[in-house]
Scaffold this motif. Structure first.
Motif, PDB file in Angstrom:
ATOM      1  N   GLN A 294      47.375-132.722 -10.064  1.00 37.53           N
ATOM      2  CA  GLN A 294      46.073-133.231 -10.480  1.00 37.53           C
ATOM      3  C   GLN A 294      46.202-134.466 -11.353  1.00 37.53           C
ATOM      4  OE1 GLN A 294      47.337-130.298 -11.301  1.00 37.53           O
ATOM      5  NE2 GLN A 294      47.192-129.959 -13.492  1.00 37.53           N
ATOM      6  N   ASN A 295      47.363-134.735 -11.932  1.00 33.31           N
ATOM      7  CA  ASN A 295      47.540-135.893 -12.792  1.00 33.31           C
ATOM      8  C   ASN A 295      47.907-137.165 -12.013  1.00 33.31           C
ATOM      9  OD1 ASN A 295      47.081-134.209 -14.948  1.00 33.31           O
ATOM     10  ND2 ASN A 295      49.233-133.838 -15.314  1.00 33.31           N
ATOM     11  N   ILE A 296      48.194-137.055 -10.739  1.00 35.13           N
ATOM     12  CA  ILE A 296      48.610-138.209  -9.949  1.00 35.13           C
ATOM     13  C   ILE A 296      47.429-139.132  -9.658  1.00 35.13           C
ATOM     14  CG2 ILE A 296      49.517-138.943  -7.713  1.00 35.13           C
ATOM     15  CD1 ILE A 296      51.333-136.487  -7.824  1.00 35.13           C
ATOM     16  N   LEU A 297      46.322-138.576  -9.178  1.00 39.33           N
ATOM     17  CA  LEU A 297      45.139-139.372  -8.862  1.00 39.33           C
ATOM     18  C   LEU A 297      44.295-139.531 -10.112  1.00 39.33           C
ATOM     19  CD1 LEU A 297      44.112-137.682  -5.509  1.00 39.33           C
ATOM     20  CD2 LEU A 297      45.433-139.750  -5.818  1.00 39.33           C
ATOM     21  N   ILE A 298      44.033-140.764 -10.520  1.00 39.76           N
ATOM     22  CA  ILE A 298      43.235-141.006 -11.714  1.00 39.76           C
ATOM     23  C   ILE A 298      41.773-141.178 -11.346  1.00 39.76           C
ATOM     24  CG2 ILE A 298      42.852-142.577 -13.648  1.00 39.76           C
ATOM     25  CD1 ILE A 298      45.911-143.092 -13.574  1.00 39.76           C
ATOM     26  N   LYS A 299      41.472-142.156 -10.465  1.00 44.49           N
ATOM     27  CA  LYS A 299      40.095-142.353 -10.012  1.00 44.49           C
ATOM     28  C   LYS A 299      40.110-143.229  -8.774  1.00 44.49           C
ATOM     29  CE  LYS A 299      39.195-146.276 -13.064  1.00 44.49           C
ATOM     30  NZ  LYS A 299      38.360-146.813 -14.116  1.00 44.49           N
TER      31      LYS A 299
ATOM     32  N   ARG B 172      40.581-146.510   5.441  1.00 47.59           N
ATOM     33  CA  ARG B 172      41.377-147.145   4.370  1.00 47.59           C
ATOM     34  C   ARG B 172      40.662-146.975   3.024  1.00 47.59           C
ATOM     35  NH1 ARG B 172      46.417-150.109   4.548  1.00 47.59           N
ATOM     36  NH2 ARG B 172      46.373-151.350   2.694  1.00 47.59           N
ATOM     37  N   TYR B 173      41.378-146.478   2.011  1.00 48.35           N
ATOM     38  CA  TYR B 173      40.796-146.206   0.690  1.00 48.35           C
ATOM     39  C   TYR B 173      41.749-146.663  -0.406  1.00 48.35           C
ATOM     40  CZ  TYR B 173      37.636-143.268   3.328  1.00 48.35           C
ATOM     41  OH  TYR B 173      36.716-142.823   4.232  1.00 48.35           O
ATOM     42  N   GLY B 174      41.209-146.914  -1.590  1.00 47.88           N
ATOM     43  CA  GLY B 174      42.011-147.321  -2.729  1.00 47.88           C
ATOM     44  C   GLY B 174      41.820-146.369  -3.896  1.00 47.88           C
ATOM     45  N   PHE B 175      42.909-146.100  -4.633  1.00 50.09           N
ATOM     46  CA  PHE B 175      42.871-145.214  -5.790  1.00 50.09           C
ATOM     47  C   PHE B 175      43.732-145.789  -6.899  1.00 50.09           C
ATOM     48  CE2 PHE B 175      41.815-142.334  -2.373  1.00 50.09           C
ATOM     49  CZ  PHE B 175      40.861-141.506  -2.934  1.00 50.09           C
ATOM     50  N   PHE B 176      43.297-145.575  -8.154  1.00 50.92           N
ATOM     51  CA  PHE B 176      44.175-145.788  -9.287  1.00 50.92           C
ATOM     52  C   PHE B 176      45.006-144.526  -9.406  1.00 50.92           C
ATOM     53  CE2 PHE B 176      40.693-148.661 -10.473  1.00 50.92           C
ATOM     54  CZ  PHE B 176      41.413-149.793 -10.771  1.00 50.92           C
ATOM     55  N   VAL B 177      46.327-144.673  -9.543  1.00 50.77           N
ATOM     56  CA  VAL B 177      47.216-143.517  -9.597  1.00 50.77           C
ATOM     57  C   VAL B 177      48.129-143.615 -10.817  1.00 50.77           C
ATOM     58  CG1 VAL B 177      47.191-143.123  -7.104  1.00 50.77           C
ATOM     59  CG2 VAL B 177      48.896-144.638  -8.072  1.00 50.77           C
ATOM     60  N   ASP B 178      48.841-142.532 -11.090  1.00 55.56           N
ATOM     61  CA  ASP B 178      49.791-142.500 -12.196  1.00 55.56           C
ATOM     62  C   ASP B 178      50.897-143.532 -11.954  1.00 55.56           C
ATOM     63  OD1 ASP B 178      51.177-141.679 -14.466  1.00 55.56           O
ATOM     64  OD2 ASP B 178      52.279-140.140 -13.369  1.00 55.56           O
ATOM     65  N   VAL B 179      51.305-144.216 -13.002  1.00 52.19           N
ATOM     66  CA  VAL B 179      52.302-145.286 -12.898  1.00 52.19           C
ATOM     67  C   VAL B 179      53.639-144.752 -12.375  1.00 52.19           C
ATOM     68  CG1 VAL B 179      53.560-147.035 -14.212  1.00 52.19           C
ATOM     69  CG2 VAL B 179      51.197-146.568 -14.750  1.00 52.19           C
ATOM     70  N   ASN B 180      53.971-143.521 -12.692  1.00 51.81           N
ATOM     71  CA  ASN B 180      55.269-142.960 -12.297  1.00 51.81           C
ATOM     72  C   ASN B 180      55.243-142.221 -10.963  1.00 51.81           C
ATOM     73  OD1 ASN B 180      56.493-143.870 -14.720  1.00 51.81           O
ATOM     74  ND2 ASN B 180      55.521-142.166 -15.785  1.00 51.81           N
TER      75      ASN B 180
ATOM     76  N   GLU C 235      54.445-138.341  -3.328  1.00 57.27           N
ATOM     77  CA  GLU C 235      53.588-137.539  -4.200  1.00 57.27           C
ATOM     78  C   GLU C 235      52.117-137.931  -4.047  1.00 57.27           C
ATOM     79  OE1 GLU C 235      56.730-136.810  -7.895  1.00 57.27           O
ATOM     80  OE2 GLU C 235      55.335-138.499  -7.966  1.00 57.27           O
ATOM     81  N   ILE C 236      51.851-139.223  -3.912  1.00 59.53           N
ATOM     82  CA  ILE C 236      50.480-139.691  -3.741  1.00 59.53           C
ATOM     83  C   ILE C 236      49.904-139.170  -2.432  1.00 59.53           C
ATOM     84  CG2 ILE C 236      49.039-141.746  -3.424  1.00 59.53           C
ATOM     85  CD1 ILE C 236      51.084-143.209  -5.281  1.00 59.53           C
ATOM     86  N   ALA C 237      50.670-139.252  -1.352  1.00 63.42           N
ATOM     87  CA  ALA C 237      50.203-138.768  -0.050  1.00 63.42           C
ATOM     88  C   ALA C 237      49.914-137.269  -0.092  1.00 63.42           C
ATOM     89  CB  ALA C 237      51.247-139.076   1.023  1.00 63.42           C
ATOM     90  N   LYS C 238      50.778-136.495  -0.730  1.00 63.87           N
ATOM     91  CA  LYS C 238      50.557-135.045  -0.839  1.00 63.87           C
ATOM     92  C   LYS C 238      49.316-134.735  -1.667  1.00 63.87           C
ATOM     93  CE  LYS C 238      55.324-133.499  -0.283  1.00 63.87           C
ATOM     94  NZ  LYS C 238      56.490-132.877  -0.941  1.00 63.87           N
ATOM     95  N   ALA C 239      49.095-135.486  -2.746  1.00 65.80           N
ATOM     96  CA  ALA C 239      47.929-135.252  -3.604  1.00 65.80           C
ATOM     97  C   ALA C 239      46.633-135.564  -2.858  1.00 65.80           C
ATOM     98  CB  ALA C 239      48.030-136.102  -4.865  1.00 65.80           C
ATOM     99  N   ILE C 240      46.613-136.658  -2.097  1.00 65.47           N
ATOM    100  CA  ILE C 240      45.419-137.022  -1.319  1.00 65.47           C
ATOM    101  C   ILE C 240      45.151-135.968  -0.242  1.00 65.47           C
ATOM    102  CG2 ILE C 240      44.505-138.696   0.348  1.00 65.47           C
ATOM    103  CD1 ILE C 240      44.354-139.849  -2.376  1.00 65.47           C
TER     104      ILE C 240
END
Length: 99
Positions: free
Chosen positions: A3-8, A25-33, A38-43
């Motif tokens: 839950q901490n990976i996707l910010i907004k 196609r979509y855009g997200f602010f994500v955790d810097v690290n 990890e981003i693909a799994k979170a989405i």
């Protein structure tokens, strides 16, 4: 941690135009690290969709200066990371339905 990976979601006029031209196609602010896997799994977990590709962009924090009667103050804006997600054809994320 998931839950901490996707910010907004990243919602601007330019990104809205891109989403209208390419509806998957979509855009997200994500955790810097966070990395692309990890981003693909979170989405995929949060929106129940299949992610085809993830492109990321890292931004350094800018130095900002403020002049006052008491002197000069310098500070930094925080660094951040954007992720551009491409979904499988005919899949959509309803960003405004959850408001």
């Amino acid at each position: 941690m998931m839950q901490n990976i996707l910010i907004k979601p990243f919602i601007t006029e330019k990104m809205t135009a891109v989403t209208e031209a390419m509806p998957n196609r979509y855009g997200f602010f994500v955790d810097v690290n966070a990395n692309k896997i990890e981003i693909a799994k979170a989405i995929a977990k949060k929106f129940n969709v299949e992610v085809v590709a993830v492109n990321t962009v890292r931004y350094k924090g800018k130095v900002k200066t403020q002049f006052t009667k008491k002197g000069k103050f310098e500070g930094r804006k925080p660094k951040f990371k954007k992720a551009f997600i491409t979904l499988k054809k005919d899949q959509v994320i309803d960003l405004f339905g959850q408001v």
